[in-house]
Enzyme design. Structure first.
Site, PDB file in Angstrom:
ATOM      1  N   THR A 268       1.829   6.985   0.238  1.00 18.60           N
ATOM      2  CA  THR A 268       0.943   5.858  -0.065  1.00 18.60           C
ATOM      3  C   THR A 268       0.873   5.601  -1.566  1.00 18.60           C
ATOM      4  O   THR A 268       1.142   6.502  -2.370  1.00 18.60           O
ATOM      5  CB  THR A 268      -0.486   6.158   0.452  1.00 18.60           C
ATOM      6  OG1 THR A 268      -1.292   4.994   0.321  1.00 18.60           O
ATOM      7  CG2 THR A 268      -1.149   7.278  -0.326  1.00 18.60           C
TER       8      THR A 268
ATOM      9  N   SER B  29       0.815  -1.216   0.000  1.00 18.27           N
ATOM     10  CA  SER B  29       0.000   0.000   0.000  1.00 18.27           C
ATOM     11  C   SER B  29       0.852   1.272   0.000  1.00 18.27           C
ATOM     12  O   SER B  29       0.313   2.370   0.137  1.00 18.27           O
ATOM     13  CB  SER B  29      -0.919   0.010   1.227  1.00 18.27           C
ATOM     14  OG  SER B  29      -0.152  -0.192   2.404  1.00 18.27           O
TER      15      SER B  29
ATOM     16  N   THR C 266      -4.846   7.651   8.132  1.00 18.49           N
ATOM     17  CA  THR C 266      -4.767   6.452   7.304  1.00 18.49           C
ATOM     18  C   THR C 266      -6.187   5.974   7.041  1.00 18.49           C
ATOM     19  O   THR C 266      -7.112   6.302   7.773  1.00 18.49           O
ATOM     20  CB  THR C 266      -3.928   5.358   8.002  1.00 18.49           C
ATOM     21  OG1 THR C 266      -3.757   4.256   7.107  1.00 18.49           O
ATOM     22  CG2 THR C 266      -4.583   4.868   9.275  1.00 18.49           C
ATOM     23  N   GLY C 267      -6.353   5.219   5.966  1.00 17.92           N
ATOM     24  CA  GLY C 267      -7.692   4.708   5.657  1.00 17.92           C
ATOM     25  C   GLY C 267      -8.282   5.372   4.429  1.00 17.92           C
ATOM     26  O   GLY C 267      -7.564   5.831   3.549  1.00 17.92           O
TER      27      GLY C 267
ATOM     28  N   ARG D  49      -7.061   8.966  -9.737  1.00 15.14           N
ATOM     29  CA  ARG D  49      -7.566   9.255  -8.385  1.00 15.14           C
ATOM     30  C   ARG D  49      -6.415   9.704  -7.467  1.00 15.14           C
ATOM     31  O   ARG D  49      -5.348   9.104  -7.441  1.00 15.14           O
ATOM     32  CB  ARG D  49      -8.238   7.995  -7.817  1.00 15.14           C
ATOM     33  CG  ARG D  49      -8.827   8.172  -6.416  1.00 15.14           C
ATOM     34  CD  ARG D  49      -7.902   7.678  -5.340  1.00 15.14           C
ATOM     35  NE  ARG D  49      -8.536   7.657  -4.024  1.00 15.14           N
ATOM     36  CZ  ARG D  49      -7.895   7.437  -2.881  1.00 15.14           C
ATOM     37  NH1 ARG D  49      -6.595   7.202  -2.886  1.00 15.14           N
ATOM     38  NH2 ARG D  49      -8.528   7.439  -1.738  1.00 15.14           N
TER      39      ARG D  49
ATOM     40  N   THR E 173      -1.736   3.639   4.108  1.00 14.75           N
ATOM     41  CA  THR E 173      -0.774   4.733   4.198  1.00 14.75           C
ATOM     42  C   THR E 173       0.183   4.591   5.389  1.00 14.75           C
ATOM     43  O   THR E 173      -0.251   4.192   6.465  1.00 14.75           O
ATOM     44  CB  THR E 173      -1.573   6.030   4.475  1.00 14.75           C
ATOM     45  OG1 THR E 173      -2.681   6.054   3.606  1.00 14.75           O
ATOM     46  CG2 THR E 173      -0.729   7.254   4.309  1.00 14.75           C
TER      47      THR E 173
END
Ligand code: GLY
Length: 349
Positions: free
Chosen positions: A228, A108, A261-262, A238, A210
């Site tokens: 990330t 990631s 993060t996420g 994106r 991330t």
């Protein structure tokens, strides 16, 4: 943009989160060998409450490094190699996350990151120093260390963000090497995904997300870095929260720093890291501020099938975190002691 997220089966997410928890539990009091740097870090999985821990002394005792997920352990160690010698937090955060960017096993971040739906690895990163300077790159391809390109944008241009082909040209002009970042493993995963081409990002599971890293050096200065490869199989073009100052990362050396993060879209819509820092400015502890930033997402967005986690530190050297769902953890290193993993507190409904 988030239409595809609604189709993630809750059960699947719970099962996958449960696997992560099992990993953490299995790690209690164990020793995780971290090949990079040859570091051996004892991993103590401990739970965090909203009460923030507060170191009491200044200088070396106050210095700390905190970063997202298990890959934060090696990143923190690399950052401490700078801070322990009296170096600057900004150098520490860059050195720390570079280690994770170069690790092909981390799917990631950086090299080995899972590609977008077109099979392209596109990277986002940003960095902020103690003087309020910031630099970022987004939608950058072929460069293993986007964080170092972001640093150069900060240090050597009048701009803050460079994107896509312009960011690549800038990197090549500054001596970065053009590389193929799509590892055989990531290519195979993408080819398998293409058979169904269903958008079901699973944030806690895409071999973590991330890396956001915050550091306070021995001089009490704070810096942060965030890098990330973004959501696996995202639409080409994106860009997430990670390269956006105030969203994926924010540092104000008078107050503290925060990183996310996420699911980047949720963080972008709430400018989460800026929010955390501003809440700390108003007197919230890092943990309280992270919790409020998560609650803003929970109150206004469809949160059940997405994960967002924040970590934060303040000027006193206190730290904290909060996330939507269980399964998010962060690495903490203080006073040069052995790194530990901490399970973030989460929303319980
Ligand atoms: N938080 C990383 C991303 O959404 O791209």
């Amino acid at each position: 943009m988030l239409f595809y997220l609604l189709s993630i089966p809750n059960l699947l997410i719970q099962q996958l989160m449960s696997s992560r928890r099992k990993f953490l539990n299995d790690s209690i009091a164990g020793t995780l060998s971290l090949g990079l740097l040859g570091v051996n870090a004892t991993v103590v999985a401990s739970s965090e409450t909203c009460a923030t821990q507060r170191p009491t002394t200044k200088g070396m005792d106050k210095a700390l490094v905190i970063s997202t997920w298990n890959h934060g352990l090696v990143a923190n160690d690399a950052a401490w190699q700078v801070i322990g010698k009296g170096g600057r937090a900004i150098d520490a955060v860059e050195q720390g996350v570079k280690l994770v960017e170069a690790d092909p096993k981390v799917t990631s971040v950086g090299y080995g990151g899972l590609p977008d739906r077109d099979g392209k690895v596109t990277l986002d990163a940003c960095i902020m120093d103690e003087k309020g300077n910031g630099g970022a790159v987004c939608f950058l391809q072929h460069i293993k260390h986007p964080i170092s390109v972001a640093r150069k944008v900060m240090d050597e241009t009048p701009h803050v963000i460079l994107a896509g082909a312009g960011a690549l040209r800038f990197a090549l002009d500054h001596g970065f090497e053009k590389e193929n970042l799509l590892t055989p493993g990531a290519k195979a995963a993408w080819e398998k995904w293409k058979k169904e081409a269903a958008y079901k990002p699973i944030i806690n599971v895409e071999n973590h997300d991330t890396i956001g890293l915050l550091a306070m050096d021995q001089h009490g200065d704070i810096a942060g870095a965030c890098t990330t490869s973004g959501l696996a199989y995202k639409m080409h073009g994106r860009v997430g929260d990670s390269p956006i100052l105030g969203a994926g990362l924010f540092v104000d050396n008078e107050v503290g720093g925060a990183t996310a993060t996420g699911m980047g879209e949720a963080v972008l819509k709430t400018l989460g890291s800026f929010l955390v820092v501003e809440l700390m400015r108003q007197g919230r502890t890092p943990a309280e501020a992270c919790k409020e930033a998560v609650m803003r997402i929970i109150k206004k967005q469809k949160y059940k099938d997405i994960q967002v986690g924040y970590i934060a530190i303040n000027k006193e050297g206190a730290y904290g975190s909060y996330c939507i769902h269980p399964g998010f953890n962060y690495a903490l290193l203080q006073n040069g002691k052995q790194g530990v993993m901490v399970d973030a507190d989460y929303y319980k409904g």
